[in-house]
Design an enzyme around this catalytic site. Structure first.
Site, PDB file in Angstrom:
ATOM      1  CB  ALA A  73      33.714 -12.663  47.747  1.00  0.00           C
ATOM      2  CE  LYS A  74      30.879 -13.160  40.240  1.00  0.00           C
ATOM      3  NZ  LYS A  74      31.224 -14.564  39.950  1.00  0.00           N
ATOM      4  N   GLY A  75      32.875  -9.226  42.933  1.00  0.00           N
ATOM      5  CA  GLY A  75      33.252  -7.840  42.721  1.00  0.00           C
ATOM      6  C   GLY A  75      32.942  -7.410  41.312  1.00  0.00           C
TER       7      GLY A  75
ATOM      8  CB  VAL B  24      29.257  -8.097  47.922  1.00  0.00           C
ATOM      9  CG1 VAL B  24      28.405  -8.752  49.008  1.00  0.00           C
ATOM     10  CG2 VAL B  24      28.650  -6.756  47.523  1.00  0.00           C
TER      11      VAL B  24
END
Length: 419
Positions: free
Chosen positions: A106-108, A61
């Protein structure tokens, strides 16, 4: 309706609503600031050692790209879902803005228990996840980093996979890499060091001598273990420690260097001492000067908040305190000094930024320069948060998040709405 759901995302929304009300942001402007710009869901098939194939679900995201590329970690954990990843990306946006970095959040993540995989399987998963992300990431678009369940080795696999696709080495695509692969000195210790630095500063302001202070650390991964070691080396007694396997308590203080060696050798603190074992559910409410929750989200609920017996709450984890607990801590702000997560654990992304800058310039710094610059940025953000909290008579979390949200909002307003 939204694809983002679950308690962690709901918590991020509730926190934002508090700030939006405080800043009197018009209703029609709020969704543009809060909702992520882009989210990606991918399938990651992996050949298992027994010859079978397992498909894992992965996410990324990107909250906003208004101030620069997005930045954020990638976690491998069984609990990962799109709502959790979105919440973490949103928090990263406020964090980067608060400390003045030219990033959006962001992050994943991948929904997997990495402890159930062999090294060969983990490499296959890491490379496949990055391969699926290549159309959506880049050094000027989205820069990945490690998080829970990932480490320097995974980042090296990410970097190598992206580089093979590009046809040349692109070290700046990820941070948190080994130093031998373009990483920076001090990155592994950066988050824990930052937590300890801010704790020392707060204890000094409160007139609590380091030599007589006590601390409890919940979570003994990268953040918790390095924070514990820094506090231990400062003369603070670490009387309690826990991780996902066990909890330890010693009112005379644990030998943190010995515990670190045990955890490195065995993968956890389990088996360190039968005599010092303690109830993990009670570790957060031990009487102490400093409590460092450095594990996962939402561990401090309303009940725990009512029963906290610490003087300083230093949030090493992301989102460890629920909104219900926050309301209680607001009433106890003269008893408990909260260092909110978006400031307290921001040392990691600060030094990740330094790593990215060094990779772009191909000019690397000595570790003492990295640490000095990290502390300088943390001190500046801390002073801004305290000044805002006192001026507006608001809790520290509200002050820190207001600063971050204001910067993102101003950037969006200045650039305008395209097309």
């Amino acid at each position: 309706m939204t694809v983002y759901a679950g308690p962690v995302f709901d918590m991020a929304v509730q926190q934002f609503d508090v700030i939006a009300d405080h800043l009197s942001i018009p209703t029609d402007e709020r969704e543009r600031i809060l909702m992520p710009k882009r989210s990606i869901t991918v399938s990651c098939p992996v050949h298992r050692d027994d010859g079978s194939i397992t498909v894992f679900e992965g996410y990324r995201v990107q909250h906003h790209l208004t101030l620069g590329p997005t930045k954020g970690g990638t976690r491998f954990a069984p609990s990962v879902d799109i709502g959790e990843v979105a919440a973490l990306a949103i928090w990263m946006s406020w964090k980067c803005a608060l400390v003045g970095l030219p990033y959006g959040g962001a992050k994943g993540g991948v929904r997997v228990d990495p402890r159930s995989m062999s090294m060969r399987e983990l490499e296959g998963l890491s490379r496949r996840y990055m391969q699926e992300m290549i159309p959506f990431v880049g050094p000027r678009t989205d820069v990945m980093a490690p998080d829970m369940g990932t480490n320097e080795q995974v980042m090296a696999w990410f970097m190598d996979t992206y580089s093979m696709y590009q046809g040349n080495t692109v070290t700046e695509i990820v941070t948190g890499k080994p130093v031998s692969s373009g990483g920076t000195l001090g990155r592994r210790e950066a988050t824990g060091r930052g937590v300890a630095h801010l704790v020392r500063r707060v204890l000094n302001e409160l007139g609590i001598a380091l030599g007589g202070a006590t601390a409890v650390v919940q979570g003994f991964g990268n953040v918790g273990s390095h924070a514990a070691l820094e506090l231990y080396n400062s003369g603070i007694k670490i009387i309690g420690v826990s991780d996902h396997t066990d909890a330890l308590y010693d009112r005379n203080g644990l030998d943190i260097p010995v515990l670190l060696r045990h955890a490195a050798a065995h993968g956890s603190i389990a088996g360190f001492s039968n005599q010092l074992r303690y109830d993990p559910a009670a570790i957060l409410t031990l009487p102490c000067d400093v409590l460092v929750p450095a594990a996962i989200e939402r561990v401090i609920d309303a009940h725990i908040a009512e029963n906290l017996k610490c003087r300083v709450l230093a949030e090493g984890a992301n989102g460890p305190t629920t909104p219900e607990a926050d309301r209680i801590l607001g009433k106890r702000q003269h008893e408990i000094f909260v260092i909110p997560d978006i400031l307290c654990n921001s040392g990691g992304v600060v030094v990740s930024y330094f790593e990215w800058v060094q990779d772009l310039q191909q000019l690397f710094w000595e570790e003492d320069e990295v640490t000095r610059r990290e502390y300088q940025i943390l001190d500046r953000a801390f002073a801004q948060m305290i000044s805002r909290a006192r001026k507006d008579r608001i809790p520290h979390r509200t002050a820190a998040m207001a600063i971050g949200v204001e910067k993102v909002r101003a950037g969006k307003a200045m650039r305008g709405l395209f097309p």
